[in-house]
Scaffold this active site. Structure first.
Site, PDB file in Angstrom:
ATOM      1  N   LYS A 123       0.845  -1.194   0.000  1.00  0.00           N
ATOM      2  CA  LYS A 123       0.000   0.000   0.000  1.00  0.00           C
ATOM      3  C   LYS A 123       0.877   1.239   0.000  1.00  0.00           C
ATOM      4  O   LYS A 123       2.017   1.243   0.493  1.00  0.00           O
ATOM      5  CB  LYS A 123      -0.941   0.030   1.210  1.00  0.00           C
ATOM      6  CG  LYS A 123      -0.278   0.233   2.584  1.00  0.00           C
ATOM      7  CD  LYS A 123      -0.030   1.689   2.958  1.00  0.00           C
ATOM      8  CE  LYS A 123       0.892   1.788   4.164  1.00  0.00           C
ATOM      9  NZ  LYS A 123       1.359   3.159   4.450  1.00  0.00           N
ATOM     10  N   GLY A 162       4.198  -4.153   4.160  1.00  0.00           N
ATOM     11  CA  GLY A 162       4.391  -5.553   3.799  1.00  0.00           C
ATOM     12  C   GLY A 162       3.904  -6.515   4.870  1.00  0.00           C
ATOM     13  O   GLY A 162       3.310  -7.554   4.569  1.00  0.00           O
ATOM     14  N   GLY A 163       4.125  -6.180   6.147  1.00  0.00           N
ATOM     15  CA  GLY A 163       3.626  -7.031   7.226  1.00  0.00           C
ATOM     16  C   GLY A 163       2.120  -7.089   7.241  1.00  0.00           C
ATOM     17  O   GLY A 163       1.520  -8.154   7.464  1.00  0.00           O
ATOM     18  N   SER A 164       1.483  -5.969   6.990  1.00  0.00           N
ATOM     19  CA  SER A 164       0.006  -5.940   6.930  1.00  0.00           C
ATOM     20  C   SER A 164      -0.500  -6.787   5.772  1.00  0.00           C
ATOM     21  O   SER A 164      -1.516  -7.480   5.901  1.00  0.00           O
ATOM     22  CB  SER A 164      -0.478  -4.494   6.779  1.00  0.00           C
ATOM     23  OG  SER A 164      -0.134  -3.726   7.916  1.00  0.00           O
ATOM     24  N   ASP A 193      -3.224  -0.934   8.991  1.00  0.00           N
ATOM     25  CA  ASP A 193      -3.228  -1.086   7.537  1.00  0.00           C
ATOM     26  C   ASP A 193      -3.777  -2.427   7.064  1.00  0.00           C
ATOM     27  O   ASP A 193      -3.965  -2.623   5.856  1.00  0.00           O
ATOM     28  CB  ASP A 193      -1.800  -0.936   6.987  1.00  0.00           C
ATOM     29  CG  ASP A 193      -1.227   0.451   7.191  1.00  0.00           C
ATOM     30  OD1 ASP A 193      -2.016   1.414   7.261  1.00  0.00           O
ATOM     31  OD2 ASP A 193       0.013   0.573   7.296  1.00  0.00           O
TER      32      ASP A 193
END
Length: 298
Positions: free
Chosen positions: A10, A105-107, A140
């Protein structure tokens, strides 16, 4: 049986940050867009929880935890608790989204894990329940489920679609040294930058009109001054993007990744080619793209 789910990075076309709330989070007014950089999460039934991570060339995933603190495993635990079941899975994460780069990226991993496990176990979790679980994992994560272009409020977890008639192209310039989101927000507070939030009406109009020059004038990130205070070296990259011909340079979220808005795919490639002279990793990505979605059953 295994299920693989793909979820996008995102970016924040607008990131308005209010003062810190009583719960420690900041009130946000943000416009998210999902772009064509992805992590894939493959879920396989197992006796115990485990996670492994592979990366594409030139990306560093050394900061990604490989124990129960990994957000994808936490997503699995919350999904099981929601349904009152005791199950476990092996989660294999193939990362193409830069780590600690302000691209969530973790989300994306958490959202992909929720969808993968829901399909693996045929839980048929409602969309509303998945979004609620996602909101408990991080601000996110709900958007990573939804994708497209959306307006985020609350601490960012309350999302609603935005009319977007554009087919945008972004040049993504990651940084080898990550930047802590918590540190950037702390610096933002120290600088006293919190302000009253309002919907970015000009940005909404630009997205509906689908004109890159118009969008370029409306891009905004409240966290940029705080990030540059911590990492003044990042200012050089903004100048490089402007010299390379990008319509606008935008710090992605809390940084340190920079984004250049391009007019089309050819323009994006030209800008990327110029930036690649001084940077090892320069990526091109379209937006908006779909949120977390199944790519394979096996």
């Amino acid at each position: 049986m295994t299920v693989t789910v793909r979820a996008p990075a995102k970016i924040n076309l607008h990131l308005g940050v209010g003062p810190s709330r009583e719960d420690g989070y900041h009130q946000l007014a943000t416009v998210y867009q999902a772009i064509g950089l992805y992590d894939d999460v493959t879920a396989t039934e197992a006796d115990d929880w485990s996670v492994s991570v592979t990366v594409t060339a030139d990306l560093d995933a050394s900061e990604v935890p490989l124990d129960g603190s990994n957000i994808a495993i936490r997503a699995g635990h919350l999904l099981c608790a929601h349904h009152g079941i005791e199950r476990a899975a092996r989660l294999e994460i193939a990362k193409s989204i830069p780590v600690a780069g302000g691209l969530a990226g973790g989300s994306a991993d958490a959202a992909a894990a929720l969808v993968a496990l829901d399909r693996l176990w045929d839980l048929q979790t409602s969309d509303d329940d998945l979004l609620a679980i996602a909101g408990r994992l991080g601000s996110d994560v709900p958007f990573a489920l939804v994708g497209g272009t959306a307006y985020g409020t609350g601490r960012g977890e309350l999302v609603e679609p935005v009319t977007d008639h554009g087919h945008w192209w972004w040049v993504v310039v990651p940084n080898a040294v990550g930047l802590s989101t918590a540190a950037v927000y702390a610096e933002y507070d120290a600088l006293g930058l919190g302000e009253h939030l309002r919907p970015p009406q000009g940005l909404f109009s630009a997205l509906a009109e689908a004109r890159p020059e118009r969008l370029a004038a409306e891009l905004h990130n409240d966290l940029e001054p705080a990030a540059l205070e911590l990492r003044p070296d990042l200012l050089d990259i903004r100048h490089e993007i402007e010299t390379a011909g990008g319509y606008a340079a935008l710090l992605s979220g809390s940084g340190p990744t920079w984004l250049a808005l391009a007019g089309d795919a050819d323009h994006a490639r030209d800008v990327a080619s110029e930036l690649a002279r001084d940077h090892d990793v320069v990526l091109c990505a379209p937006g908006p793209v779909a949120g977390a979605h199944v790519v394979t059953y096996a």
